[in-house]
Design a protein around this motif. Sequence first.
Motif, PDB file in Angstrom:
ATOM      1  N   UNK A  70       0.842  -0.909  -0.198  1.00 18.33           N
ATOM      2  CA  UNK A  70       0.206  -0.024  -0.260  1.00 18.33           C
ATOM      3  C   UNK A  70       0.987   1.454  -0.530  1.00 18.33           C
ATOM      4  N   UNK A  71       1.811   1.484   1.199  1.00 14.61           N
ATOM      5  CA  UNK A  71       2.290   2.740   1.042  1.00 14.61           C
ATOM      6  C   UNK A  71       3.196   2.605  -0.674  1.00 14.61           C
ATOM      7  N   UNK A  72       3.865   1.857  -0.916  1.00 15.12           N
ATOM      8  CA  UNK A  72       4.441   1.620  -2.673  1.00 15.12           C
ATOM      9  C   UNK A  72       3.570   2.365  -3.229  1.00 15.12           C
ATOM     10  N   UNK A  73       2.209   1.534  -3.277  1.00 16.72           N
ATOM     11  CA  UNK A  73       1.519   2.505  -4.551  1.00 16.72           C
ATOM     12  C   UNK A  73       1.207   3.719  -4.056  1.00 16.72           C
ATOM     13  N   UNK A  74       0.583   4.135  -2.836  1.00 17.83           N
ATOM     14  CA  UNK A  74       0.290   5.644  -2.490  1.00 17.83           C
ATOM     15  C   UNK A  74       1.525   6.430  -3.016  1.00 17.83           C
TER      16      UNK A  74
END
Length: 229
Positions: A70-74
Amino acid sequence: MRKLVLFDIDGTLVKVEGISRNALIEALRKVYGSEGSAATYSFAGKMDGVIIYEVMRESGLLDNHIQARFEDVKQTYIDIFKQCAEQNHVQLLDGVVALLDELAAHSDVVLGLLTGNFEDSGRHKLALSGINHYFSFGAFAEDGHERIDLPEVAVDRAYHRTGKRFTGKDVVIIGDTEHDVRCAKVLNSKCIAVATGYYSIESLEAGKPDHVVENLRDTTRIKEMILSE
């Protein structure tokens, strides 16, 4: 200080056509290998984090797999959006600057944001349209799992900046979707629903906000709605 006025971004202050969706699709493909249902999903009033989860569930990903990246895609989405979005992609809606100028001139009014945008991408939209400086704080997609989590966050941040705990109708939420109307009901706040997004006046009225307006052009009228008890 009499009023805490919290503005939604998309469809209320500005319109950003296409570029946000395209940036998210590219980010989802890079990180998860699929865009899920992002091409057709309705973003109106939704939290950016919720959007990512819901569109990727459509592609068959489980929540634990979505969370793991999630943090990567955000961050990928924010980076792509900031690289691609230019001033001509952002339409500042009619009446916004005049209203913000009037409210900012009132020493008894505090301005903030209440938005489903991630803070970095949301503020980039406002910076491109020249209005980011009006808002020193806000509540963003990072601050809750649901949009109804955000009013309390915004009120708490206003308290830490001003020393005043705003309650009830001293909090005014201005937005263009049914989700903004629901947010206002969480703290019994005042809601001004504005039909400048994808929702009609009739559909907004169904949620029973305090006021429904076609747009924010009538500065005097909108200001009276905000400042009234």
